[in-house]
Design an enzyme around this catalytic site. Structure first.
Site, PDB file in Angstrom:
ATOM      1  N   CYS A 129      -4.557 -13.557  38.676  1.00  0.00           N
ATOM      2  CA  CYS A 129      -4.523 -12.561  39.754  1.00  0.00           C
ATOM      3  C   CYS A 129      -3.199 -12.606  40.521  1.00  0.00           C
ATOM      4  O   CYS A 129      -2.143 -12.917  39.938  1.00  0.00           O
ATOM      5  CB  CYS A 129      -5.729 -12.742  40.683  1.00  0.00           C
ATOM      6  SG  CYS A 129      -6.010 -11.310  41.757  1.00  0.00           S
ATOM      7  N   ASP A 198     -10.470 -16.891  47.510  1.00  0.00           N
ATOM      8  CA  ASP A 198     -11.037 -15.933  48.477  1.00  0.00           C
ATOM      9  C   ASP A 198     -12.001 -16.627  49.411  1.00  0.00           C
ATOM     10  O   ASP A 198     -12.197 -16.204  50.545  1.00  0.00           O
ATOM     11  CB  ASP A 198     -11.749 -14.794  47.743  1.00  0.00           C
ATOM     12  CG  ASP A 198     -10.717 -13.851  47.180  1.00  0.00           C
ATOM     13  OD1 ASP A 198     -10.223 -14.109  46.074  1.00  0.00           O
ATOM     14  OD2 ASP A 198     -10.370 -12.874  47.873  1.00  0.00           O
ATOM     15  N   LYS A 209     -10.631 -14.671  41.999  1.00  0.00           N
ATOM     16  CA  LYS A 209     -10.668 -13.536  41.074  1.00  0.00           C
ATOM     17  C   LYS A 209     -11.387 -13.885  39.776  1.00  0.00           C
ATOM     18  O   LYS A 209     -11.209 -14.970  39.228  1.00  0.00           O
ATOM     19  CB  LYS A 209      -9.226 -13.100  40.801  1.00  0.00           C
ATOM     20  CG  LYS A 209      -9.041 -11.945  39.863  1.00  0.00           C
ATOM     21  CD  LYS A 209      -9.817 -10.719  40.248  1.00  0.00           C
ATOM     22  CE  LYS A 209      -9.497 -10.204  41.635  1.00  0.00           C
ATOM     23  NZ  LYS A 209     -10.404  -9.095  42.068  1.00  0.00           N
ATOM     24  N   LYS A 234      -9.697 -19.867  54.502  1.00  0.00           N
ATOM     25  CA  LYS A 234     -10.455 -19.479  53.302  1.00  0.00           C
ATOM     26  C   LYS A 234     -11.718 -20.344  53.161  1.00  0.00           C
ATOM     27  O   LYS A 234     -12.487 -20.175  52.218  1.00  0.00           O
ATOM     28  CB  LYS A 234      -9.597 -19.659  52.045  1.00  0.00           C
ATOM     29  CG  LYS A 234      -8.193 -19.058  52.114  1.00  0.00           C
ATOM     30  CD  LYS A 234      -8.157 -17.623  51.733  1.00  0.00           C
ATOM     31  CE  LYS A 234      -6.797 -16.969  51.798  1.00  0.00           C
ATOM     32  NZ  LYS A 234      -5.782 -17.447  50.886  1.00  0.00           N
TER      33      LYS A 234
HETATM   34  C1  RUB Z   1      -7.323 -11.333  45.057  1.00  0.00           C
HETATM   35  C2  RUB Z   1      -7.556 -12.750  44.628  1.00  0.00           C
HETATM   36  C3  RUB Z   1      -6.558 -13.765  45.089  1.00  0.00           C
HETATM   37  C4  RUB Z   1      -7.071 -14.391  46.396  1.00  0.00           C
HETATM   38  C5  RUB Z   1      -6.027 -15.286  47.046  1.00  0.00           C
HETATM   39  O1  RUB Z   1      -8.404 -10.484  44.712  1.00  0.00           O
HETATM   40  O2  RUB Z   1      -8.539 -13.082  44.006  1.00  0.00           O
HETATM   41  O3  RUB Z   1      -6.430 -14.787  44.143  1.00  0.00           O
HETATM   42  O4  RUB Z   1      -7.426 -13.370  47.307  1.00  0.00           O
HETATM   43  O5  RUB Z   1      -4.902 -14.512  47.397  1.00  0.00           O
HETATM   44  P1  RUB Z   1      -8.307  -8.912  45.060  1.00  0.00           P
HETATM   45  P2  RUB Z   1      -3.951 -14.936  48.605  1.00  0.00           P
HETATM   46  O6  RUB Z   1      -7.093  -8.378  44.377  1.00  0.00           O
HETATM   47  O7  RUB Z   1      -9.589  -8.355  44.545  1.00  0.00           O
HETATM   48  O8  RUB Z   1      -8.209  -8.810  46.573  1.00  0.00           O
HETATM   49  O9  RUB Z   1      -3.453 -16.309  48.277  1.00  0.00           O
HETATM   50  O10 RUB Z   1      -2.858 -13.900  48.602  1.00  0.00           O
HETATM   51  O11 RUB Z   1      -4.770 -14.916  49.852  1.00  0.00           O
END
Ligand code: RUB
Length: 315
Positions: A129, A198, A209, A234
């Site tokens: 992701c 997330d 993801k 998180k």
């Molecule tokens: C995004 C996703 C990212 C996490 C962490 O999913 O799974 O790996 O949100 O991201 P989506 P960050 O595209 O469905 O939002 O480190 O930028 O918070």
């Protein structure tokens, strides 16, 4: 309805604003503009405007706990009962939102710093992701002169892996874009899996993801290290009392466009999965690096007795 609030809420629902960290920062800034624009005549009315906005934002996407945690932070620090006038409450909510955003930006930098110390020169890294936190770790490692090579899973159906590949290439990192199902094929030549999150539960499971759990399972089998890069917002407080994290299922047309409909076939589109703590070596936070088993301790440290309280926008 405040137009900036609506713009941000719709942006999160449609995934124009996406990634757990960015969602949190955008929602804090939405509360900031609601606070700025509120025409409330009393502190109670002002407080109700803010809580109403928080509810609107929390409803946009269910899985990334960064969003409700951002709301918790701004409401608990901004509407803390010490304010006697609307102007004081406005100043206090704006300051809380600004503090959250500043802390989030600083957190990313620290995660990059701490996480990069765990990357060795010449390492090959697999990622899923598009995680700002995971990218920050890889960018810092490259900035320290470490020669790393990354395998970025393309991340069907929305292809966020392409964003990651572009960001890493821009930072001068050698990057390969691969289909998601090639994760196990490449994991044998990879030294390290680095992903974002997330939500992280009290027992150290990581929600990220869809595809992350498969990559981590393959890494476990190949005895390859798995690191999760995640800000402390998180960590999911409700999981301490056994709540499960809701996994968002999005529109099936993201997987199979309506024009390619197949009679009699139901299309499923869960967008996150859960990696158990046994498959994770470390979680890199802005407070330091912890083993996933320390998640409960971190949660109690972060939230104290607020852990078991009702959500502040429901009170
Ligand atoms: C995004 C996703 C990212 C996490 C962490 O999913 O799974 O790996 O949100 O991201 P989506 P960050 O595209 O469905 O939002 O480190 O930028 O918070």
């Amino acid at each position: 309805m405040n137009s900036e609030l609506e713009r941000i809420a719709q942006g999160i629902s449609s995934m124009e604003i996406r990634g757990a960290g960015r969602i949190a920062v955008a929602s804090a800034s939405a509360l900031r503009s609601v606070a700025n624009a509120s025409t409330a005549g009393t502190v109670e009315e002002f407080s109700s405007d803010i809580k109403h906005a928080a509810r609107r934002l929390v409803e946009t996407r269910p899985t990334a706990v960064s969003l409700p945690n951002a709301m918790r932070y701004v409401i608990r620090h901004g509407l803390n009962g010490d304010t006697s006038s609307v102007e004081d409450a406005r100043t206090s909510v704006i300051k809380a939102a600004d503090d959250f955003i500043e802390n989030a930006n600083n957190a990313l930098h620290l995660i990059g710093e701490f996480g990069s110390r765990r990357i060795l020169d010449g390492e090959k890294v697999l990622t899923v992701c598009n995680s700002n936190a995971a990218i920050e770790v890889m960018r810092h490692a490259a900035a320290q002169g470490k020669d790393i090579e990354v395998f970025a899973m393309e991340t069907r159906p929305r292809f966020q892996g392409r964003l990651t590949a572009a960001a890493l290439a821009k930072a001068g990192i050698t990057v390969n874009l691969i289909v998601d199902s090639a994760a196990r094929y490449y994991v044998r030549e990879v030294d390290h899996v680095i992903v974002g999150a997330d939500a992280i539960t009290a027992n150290g499971a990581v929600v990220n993801k869809i595809g992350t759990a498969t990559a981590a399972l393959a890494a476990h089998e190949a005895r390859t290290r798995v690191s999760v890069a995640a800000e402390t917002f998180k960590f999911h407080p409700d999981t301490v009392v056994g709540e499960l994290v809701e996994i968002e299922e999005r529109d099936p047309h993201e997987v199979l466009p309506a024009s390619e409909h197949i009679d009699g076939v139901r299309v499923r589109n869960p967008v996150f999965d859960i990696t158990p703590s046994e498959y994770i070596d470390i979680i890199v936070t802005e407070r330091g690096v912890i083993p996933p088993q320390a998640s409960f301790y971190l949660l109690t440290n972060l939230f104290g007795w607020h852990l078991t309280e009702r959500d502040p926008w429901e009170q």
